[in-house]
Design a protein around this motif. Structure first.
Motif, short mmCIF file in Angstrom:
data_model
loop_
_atom_site.label_atom_id
_atom_site.label_comp_id
_atom_site.label_asym_id
_atom_site.label_seq_id
_atom_site.Cartn_x
_atom_site.Cartn_y
_atom_site.Cartn_z
N ILE A 128 0.81 -1.21 0.00
CA ILE A 128 0.00 0.00 0.00
C ILE A 128 0.85 1.27 0.00
CG2 ILE A 128 -0.27 0.01 2.51
CD1 ILE A 128 -2.87 1.07 -0.13
N SER A 129 1.97 1.29 0.73
CA SER A 129 2.80 2.49 0.76
C SER A 129 3.46 2.72 -0.60
CB SER A 129 3.86 2.40 1.86
OG SER A 129 4.76 1.35 1.61
N TYR A 130 3.83 1.62 -1.29
CA TYR A 130 4.37 1.76 -2.65
C TYR A 130 3.30 2.37 -3.57
CZ TYR A 130 8.41 -1.27 -1.63
OH TYR A 130 9.57 -1.81 -1.14
N GLU A 131 2.04 1.90 -3.41
CA GLU A 131 0.96 2.39 -4.26
C GLU A 131 0.74 3.88 -4.05
OE1 GLU A 131 -2.31 2.39 -6.95
OE2 GLU A 131 -0.52 1.14 -6.69
N VAL A 132 0.78 4.33 -2.80
CA VAL A 132 0.58 5.75 -2.51
C VAL A 132 1.69 6.59 -3.14
CG1 VAL A 132 0.59 7.49 -0.66
CG2 VAL A 132 -0.72 5.38 -0.39
N THR A 133 2.93 6.16 -2.95
CA THR A 133 4.06 6.91 -3.51
C THR A 133 4.01 6.92 -5.03
OG1 THR A 133 5.41 6.29 -1.59
CG2 THR A 133 6.58 7.10 -3.53
N THR A 183 0.40 6.33 11.04
CA THR A 183 -0.06 7.72 11.15
C THR A 183 0.95 8.68 10.54
OG1 THR A 183 -1.26 7.18 13.17
CG2 THR A 183 -0.81 9.50 12.76
N SER A 184 2.24 8.45 10.79
CA SER A 184 3.27 9.35 10.26
C SER A 184 3.30 9.31 8.74
CB SER A 184 4.64 8.98 10.83
OG SER A 184 4.99 7.65 10.48
N PHE A 185 3.13 8.10 8.16
CA PHE A 185 3.14 8.00 6.70
C PHE A 185 1.90 8.69 6.11
CE2 PHE A 185 2.19 5.97 2.64
CZ PHE A 185 3.43 6.01 2.01
N GLN A 186 0.75 8.49 6.75
CA GLN A 186 -0.46 9.17 6.28
C GLN A 186 -0.30 10.68 6.31
OE1 GLN A 186 -3.60 7.57 8.81
NE2 GLN A 186 -4.39 6.34 7.12
N GLN A 187 0.20 11.19 7.41
CA GLN A 187 0.36 12.64 7.55
C GLN A 187 1.34 13.18 6.52
OE1 GLN A 187 1.50 12.98 11.67
NE2 GLN A 187 -0.63 13.01 12.39
N SER A 188 2.45 12.48 6.34
CA SER A 188 3.46 12.92 5.38
C SER A 188 2.90 12.91 3.96
CB SER A 188 4.69 12.01 5.47
OG SER A 188 5.61 12.29 4.45
N SER A 189 2.16 11.85 3.61
CA SER A 189 1.61 11.72 2.26
C SER A 189 0.54 12.78 1.98
CB SER A 189 1.03 10.32 2.06
OG SER A 189 2.02 9.33 2.24
N VAL A 190 -0.33 13.01 2.96
CA VAL A 190 -1.37 14.03 2.79
C VAL A 190 -0.75 15.42 2.66
CG1 VAL A 190 -3.31 15.18 3.92
CG2 VAL A 190 -3.19 12.68 3.89
#
Length: 477
Positions: A369-374, A411-418
């Motif tokens: 999922i983190s690869y997909e977001v990036t 949470t940190s990844f969500q905040q950084s991505s948003v």
């Protein structure tokens, strides 16, 4: 049966160990314990509980819950004992130092002082021939002194070991305290574990006192690490000392040192105004790969691999990164290897502005999922590079909702991505110099990253008047 302890122990053995265990078990079993052998064979065959019960107790009816029956549990406990004994023997055989210690203890119980001293000297020579000088080394030295002192008392000989005995224990305990502190710092997150300042000061004083008496590069590394924790040490000095002398520590201790040093560099990288911290971090990562300090269970975790690649791209070490991807992708866990390769080749193509290639690598959906977001974020950046503007508002909004729906993301990844998406939205919607100045100011507040660098360049392409604030190439590298 799969959830039972005896099955778990069996599954922990390699195929070679299973063959060895079967031969050893056969030789150990008495006539009255042959049922244990039958139970073992049924575990190997993965038989169902009813068939196993019938083989073990052919004259007894099958109970409602065979695995819970007292007779079955008794045999299972016997087999568990054999498994545990075998595993402990295997571990003992692999550990030369433990065998040396038990040999000395065994000889100490026998009336052969000449043989005891001959073997003691041999063990001392073997231990001193190894480069490691960590807490375990000093504990073994203390254990040998303990046996030597006990031997002297037993044979009514005078002993002058008492001063050396206590000094060796203090040296062991100092190394052990430092090792435990390093583990706590590494496992609890950067600076999440703190010692009272007076304790840290006292510990540093003990280390420095030892260094005045004797040359100990490993203790010197620890002294540098404590001073770095206190903010009074430079990272390059510690890095050189670590590279030159870390072989004096055991593998796990070296890994903890590596984690501690890289955590400091990550923090410096995120906050840096210049690129020196990023370059140092990439250097440490490459060295960590070469020394297998980033390997866990024989593999490089895919997240670690991708972080190393991202750091190298940030420093514009493009040739080294491409070689690293191809040379070390085989060490990523097999089930994650193909996707990790595609993801990192996509990031590489994005970094060198090979837009068609980047689109090619990012077009397929990623299971991680983190690869997909990036990947989706960078696809939007690529579309921006091709001249799209207002058309990107809907994909950005959709991606923001996609991120917030996935609770499995940290949470940190969500905040950084948003935050990245919101900055992209500001860029797409910027219609005046004031908008760009606001965006430029916002960029100064986010961690140093390749994405931040890319956004800065896009802002400067629109408004060259901000070039007075533009970092030099060395700064953003």
């Amino acid at each position: 049966m799969q959830a039972r302890k005896v099955v778990t122990l069996y599954e922990s053995l390699t195929n070679k160990e299973r063959n060895h265990f079967e031969r050893w078990l056969t030789s150990e079993l008495t006539a009255s314990m042959q049922s244990v052998g039958i139970l073992y064979r049924h575990i190997v065959a993965e038989s169902n509980p009813e068939d196993t019960w019938s083989a073990l107790f052919p004259d007894a009816p099958i109970p409602e819950k065979p695995l819970s029956h007292a007779s079955f549990r008794r045999l299972e406990n016997h087999l568990t004992h054999y498994f545990e004994e075998f595993i402990s023997i295997q571990a003992f055989r692999k550990d030369q130092t433990s065998r040396d210690l038990y040999l000395i203890r065994g000889l100490n119980d026998r009336k052969s002082p000449e043989l005891f001293h001959a073997e003691l000297n041999k063990v001392h020579r073997r231990i001193e021939s190894q480069p490691v000088r960590d807490a375990f080394y000093h504990r073994v030295k203390f254990e040998l002194l303990n046996e030597e002192k006990a031997h002297a008392i037993r044979h009514q000989r005078s002993s002058r070991l008492i001063e050396t005995y206590h000094d060796q224990f203090d040296l062991f305990w100092l190394h052990e305290k430092l090792r435990m502190l390093l583990v706590a710092w590494g496992e609890s997150g950067f600076h999440a574990y703190t010692l009272p300042s007076y304790e840290l000061k006292d510990l540093l004083a003990q280390v420095e006192s030892r260094l005045e008496k004797e040359d100990s590069p490993l203790l010197d590394i620890y002294a540098h690490m404590i001073r770095l924790y206190q903010g009074i040490e430079d990272i390059p000095g510690l890095l050189k000392l670590f590279k030159d002398n870390s072989h004096l520590a055991g593998l796990e201790e070296r890994k903890n040192m590596f984690i501690y040093l890289s955590n400091h560099l990550i923090k410096a990288h995120n906050q840096a105004e210049s690129g020196s911290a990023s370059s140092l971090l990439f250097e440490v990562y490459i060295w960590g790969i070469q020394q297998k300090l980033v390997f866990f269970g024989g593999y490089i975790p895919s997240k670690m691999f991708s972080n190393i690649v991202a750091t190298g791209l940030h420093t514009e070490a493009f040739e080294e990164v491409l070689a690293l991807i191809h040379d070390y992708i085989a060490f990523v866990p097999p089930q994650e290897r193909e996707e990790t390769l595609r993801y990192n080749l996509g990031n590489y193509a994005f970094a060198i502005r090979a837009i068609p290639e980047a689109f090619h690598y990012f077009k397929e959906k990623f299971g991680h999922i983190s690869y997909e977001v990036t990947a989706r974020t960078k696809v939007i950046c690529l579309r921006y590079e091709q001249g799209e503007r207002t058309e990107l508002e809907s994909p950005l909004r959709s991606l923001k909702f996609f991120i917030m729906r996935h609770d499995e993301l940290s949470t940190s990844f969500q905040q950084s991505s948003v935050l990245k998406i919101r900055l992209m939205e500001k860029l797409v919607r910027s219609t005046s110099s004031e908008d760009l100045q606001d965006l430029w100011a916002a960029l100064q507040e986010i961690p140093n990253s390749f994405f931040q660098k890319w956004l800065r360049l896009k802002v400067l392409e629109i408004n060259p008047c901000l070039s007075a604030n533009e970092p030099t190439k060395q700064d953003v590298a």
